[in-house]
Structure formats: structure tokens, C-alpha cells
Write a protein that holds these residues in place. Structure first.
Motif, PDB file in Angstrom:
ATOM      1  N   ARG A   2      53.656  23.436  -5.024  1.00  0.00           N
ATOM      2  CA  ARG A   2      52.363  23.140  -5.650  1.00  0.00           C
ATOM      3  C   ARG A   2      51.472  22.576  -4.540  1.00  0.00           C
ATOM      4  NH1 ARG A   2      55.215  19.458 -10.092  1.00  0.00           N
ATOM      5  NH2 ARG A   2      56.148  18.866  -8.095  1.00  0.00           N
ATOM      6  N   THR A  33      48.939  32.334  -2.236  1.00  0.00           N
ATOM      7  CA  THR A  33      49.092  32.819  -3.614  1.00  0.00           C
ATOM      8  C   THR A  33      49.977  34.057  -3.651  1.00  0.00           C
ATOM      9  OG1 THR A  33      46.914  31.932  -4.207  1.00  0.00           O
ATOM     10  CG2 THR A  33      47.855  33.607  -5.657  1.00  0.00           C
ATOM     11  N   HIS A  37      53.067  30.755  -4.299  1.00  0.00           N
ATOM     12  CA  HIS A  37      52.811  29.331  -4.456  1.00  0.00           C
ATOM     13  C   HIS A  37      51.737  29.075  -5.504  1.00  0.00           C
ATOM     14  CE1 HIS A  37      55.391  28.512  -1.050  1.00  0.00           C
ATOM     15  NE2 HIS A  37      54.712  29.389  -0.326  1.00  0.00           N
ATOM     16  N   ASP A  38      51.779  27.885  -6.083  1.00  0.00           N
ATOM     17  CA  ASP A  38      50.796  27.441  -7.074  1.00  0.00           C
ATOM     18  C   ASP A  38      49.717  26.684  -6.314  1.00  0.00           C
ATOM     19  OD1 ASP A  38      49.355  26.409  -9.148  1.00  0.00           O
ATOM     20  OD2 ASP A  38      51.000  25.310 -10.077  1.00  0.00           O
ATOM     21  N   THR A  40      45.907  25.029  -5.875  1.00  0.00           N
ATOM     22  CA  THR A  40      44.683  24.474  -6.443  1.00  0.00           C
ATOM     23  C   THR A  40      43.715  24.217  -5.301  1.00  0.00           C
ATOM     24  OG1 THR A  40      45.846  23.417  -8.293  1.00  0.00           O
ATOM     25  CG2 THR A  40      43.663  22.569  -7.740  1.00  0.00           C
ATOM     26  N   LEU A  85      46.431  15.124 -10.713  1.00  0.00           N
ATOM     27  CA  LEU A  85      47.248  16.319 -10.497  1.00  0.00           C
ATOM     28  C   LEU A  85      48.643  15.950 -10.020  1.00  0.00           C
ATOM     29  CD1 LEU A  85      44.635  18.466  -8.526  1.00  0.00           C
ATOM     30  CD2 LEU A  85      45.137  18.596 -10.979  1.00  0.00           C
ATOM     31  N   VAL A  87      51.123  17.434  -7.377  1.00  0.00           N
ATOM     32  CA  VAL A  87      51.227  18.415  -6.304  1.00  0.00           C
ATOM     33  C   VAL A  87      52.296  17.974  -5.311  1.00  0.00           C
ATOM     34  CG1 VAL A  87      48.816  19.126  -6.531  1.00  0.00           C
ATOM     35  CG2 VAL A  87      49.413  17.316  -4.910  1.00  0.00           C
ATOM     36  N   ASP A  88      52.778  18.923  -4.534  1.00  0.00           N
ATOM     37  CA  ASP A  88      53.798  18.629  -3.523  1.00  0.00           C
ATOM     38  C   ASP A  88      53.195  18.271  -2.175  1.00  0.00           C
ATOM     39  OD1 ASP A  88      56.060  19.242  -5.211  1.00  0.00           O
ATOM     40  OD2 ASP A  88      55.463  21.347  -5.027  1.00  0.00           O
TER      41      ASP A  88
END
Length: 363
Positions: A2, A33, A37-38, A40, A85, A87-88
Motif C-alpha cells: 500500500r 499499479t 500495488h495499491d 494512493t 490512511l 499505508v506501508d
């Protein structure tokens, strides 16, 4: 993973005209993408990529570029959004945004798109281990080797969107922003000395750009040297594809130079002065010519007629495509994530401090 990417606030992503960082960010989003991967993206203006998009400004404040407040407000709004959020990793491309890194739950990777000397260098030193810095060329990293570098990743383009053109016209192109360090005046002089017409397309919005243009560029214009305005994406592709060569007579240690790989993606060779990352991008005598002094540029312009446009395109596909860039950033993200938790100060919170060794092999 993420992944949260924070773009600068000055232009849309992708940009409609000028905007090298925004072009790079758009390509990175596409590459990540496609690799599953996710992603934002936080930026300004309308959504323009495949990522989930969060906007800090309804319209990018391009006319205010150079003012501090839009950048600071963008960073504050981005932090407020990020706090909601999960996220990683956070990948920041802004100047002010990394100041929030100690308060972020995820590690921050910072791509340095500009200078690393003077006050900029001191700023990055103070950030210390709160960010994992990425250089966009070996030349940039060499200037300040003591910064907390996590690796080197060259910028990239989505080669497929650049129209390849094998047959060229007989004029020369200069493309960029009107700053003395970009050498537009030298480009005109070199093209004129070579007996070639030159078209100049570039950003001309800030006062310093107008001052330089009025003093050094405008007096040189004439039938063989024409300013065609700031080209939008379609016009830029048309110019890059048709030109005999792109001339890149930089007068500073340019950390990369996106326009070089954009030109080569169109099959157009580049004639450049040997500064900054130029030797990492151009293969002398194959995809262009690298010269040590302005007086050597006219002969190099003439010699580009013997170069193979296919070699230019192939070089970009092999080394400067978005898939290459995305894979390289993937590795850096994983290293940054594995380095958690952050170092902490005496107050128990992540703080500015001594740099960690996050050295990575370069691509």
C-alpha cells in the motif's frame, strides 16, 4: 504494498505542459499499479492517473510557483489526509512534506529532484534518518555523499506514449524553462553557428524567467530563432519527434533532465554539455553528443544527422522505462519498511537524528 505518493502542488499529474516531476510521478504510479500495488496519490488539481486520488487544491496553483505558502499548505493538507490512511510506505516528492516524516506511522522515502548543496543540503542533513533519500542520478549523489541515501533511481517515461519518428526535419529544438542555467541563449548561438533554424518552447511565467528571457533570449530571436510558447503535451510530442536534435546546453549540475529521455523516446538525439547527469543518460556518438564547451556544439548539431533514431528509442526502453523505475523503487520501499521502527529521540518520538546506512545497489 500500500503505497502513498505525494506529488508537488504546482501542476496536474500528469501535467498538461511543463512539469517534469509530475510527469515522472504519473509514470511511477502507472508502473506500480501495473505491478499490482495499491497506490494512493496526493496532489493538486483533478485526478489524472489510475491511483486513488486525493486533491489538496481543486486547481493547481501554478501561477504561484515559487511562493512558500502553497507548498506549506499542501504539506499540511497532505499530512491530514495521510493520518486517516493505512499505508506501508510514503513516497514524497515535495520540499516541505518530509517535515512531517517523524510523525508518520509509515516510513517516508524522499526523491530529491533538485539541488543538494547549500541550504538544500543542510535541510536534508537535518532531516537525517527520518527519511530514506533517493537520488535521481549518481552525479547528484556524488555532490553530497553524506546524506541519508537509500539508492539511486533514474527518472523514467512511459515510452509507449511518445510517438517515434525516424525521419527528421532540419531544425533544432530547445525545450525547458527559461533560466540561465538551462542555456537557451547558448542553444540559439549554437544553432545559428551551425546554420540551423531553432525553435524554443518553454515555461515563461516567473519574474526571474521573464528577466532572463528579456535580457538574453529575446534579443537573439529572429527568422532563424523562434519562441513558440509553452507547449502542451501534444505539441511537445510533435516538436520532440520532428526535430533534427534536442540541444541541452546546461550550465549547472543538472541532477537528471527529463527532456533528454523524452526526446530520445521519440527517436531524437540530444546534443548536450557535459554537466550533471548528462553522461548517465546519453551514449556519446550513439544517442547524441556530449561536449565540454559551447564552441563544440555547432559541429555536434551537424553530426546528429548520422545517428540512428532507433538507437535512441531502444536506450530509453532498456534503461529509462517506467517498469525499470517501478522495480527499483519497489526494492527501496521494501528496505525502508524493513528498517522500522524509526530511531527515537529522548522524548520517545521519532525525531531528527543521525543518518542510518540504507545504501542500495543502483539500477
Amino acid at each position: 504494498m500500500r503505497i502513498l505518493i505525494v506529488a508537488p502542488p504546482w501542476y496536474d499529474v500528469p501535467p498538461q505542459g511543463y512539469g517534469g516531476i509530475e510527469s515522472m510521478v504519473a509514470g511511477l504510479v502507472a508502473g506500480l499499479t501495473r505491478r499490482g500495488h495499491d497506490v494512493t496519490l496526493i496532489g493538486a488539481g483533478p485526478a489524472g492517473t489510475s491511483a486513488c486520488f486525493l486533491s489538496t487544491y481543486g486547481r493547481a496553483p501554478s501561477e504561484r510557483i515559487g511562493e512558500p505558502l502553497p507548498e506549506v499548505l499542501h504539506a499540511a493538507r497532505a499530512y491530514a489526509m495521510t493520518s486517516k490512511l493505512v499505508v506501508d510506505v510514503i513516497h514524497d516528492h515535495t520540499l516541505a512534506g518530509p517535515l512531517t516524516a517523524p510523525a508518520q506511522a509509515a516510513p517516508t522515502v524522499l526523491t530529491c529532484h533538485g539541488e543538494v548543496v547549500g541550504e538544500f543540503g543542510e535541510y536534508y542533513r537535518v532531516l537525517g534518518a527520518t527519511v530514506s533519500m533517493v537520488a535521481i542520478s549518481e552525479a547528484q549523489r556524488r555532490i553530497a555523499p553524506d546524506l541519508n541515501w537509500a539508492g539511486v533511481v533514474h527518472n523514467a517515461v512511459d515510452v509507449a506514449v511518445f510517438p517515434f519518428r525516424e525521419r527528421k526535419e532540419d531544425w533544432v529544438l530547445w525545450l525547458g524553462r527559461f533560466n540561465e542555467d538551462k542555456g537557451a541563449h547558448l542553444a540559439i548561438d549554437a544553432a545559428r553557428a551551425a546554420g540551423r533554424r531553432i525553435l524554443l518552447a518553454g515555461k515563461l511565467t516567473e519574474k526571474a524567467e521573464h528577466d532572463y528571457f528579456d535580457e538574453h533570449v529575446k534579443p537573439r530571436l529572429g527568422p532563424d530563432a523562434e519562441y513558440v510558447g509553452e507547449a502542451d503535451t501534444a505539441r511537445k510530442h510533435e516538436l520532440l519527434g520532428a526535430a533534427r536534435c534536442l540541444i541541452f546546453p546546461i550550465l549547472w549540475e543538472e541532477p537528471f533532465g527529463m527532456v533528454m529521455i523524452e526526446a530520445m523516446a521519440c527517436g531524437t538525439p540530444v546534443v548536450a554539455l557535459c554537466r550533471g547527469a548528462v553522461p548517465e543518460v546519453i551514449v556519446d556518438g550513439v544517442t547524441g553528443f556530449i561536449r565540454g564547451a559551447p564552441a563544440e556544439l555547432p559541429a555536434a548539431i551537424e553530426a546528429t544527422g548520422a545517428l540512428d533514431p532507433n538507437a535512441c528509442r531502444s536506450r530509453v526502453e532498456r534503461f529509462f522505462g517506467v517498469e525499470v523505475m517501478a522495480r527499483s523503487y519497489e526494492a527501496i520501499y521494501r528496505r525502508a519498511i524493513a528498517g522500522l521502527p524509526k530511531r527515537t529521540g529522548e522524548n520517545g518520538r521519532g525525531g531528527f537524528g543521525e543518518s542510518r546506512d540504507l545504501a542500495m545497489p543502483v539500477n
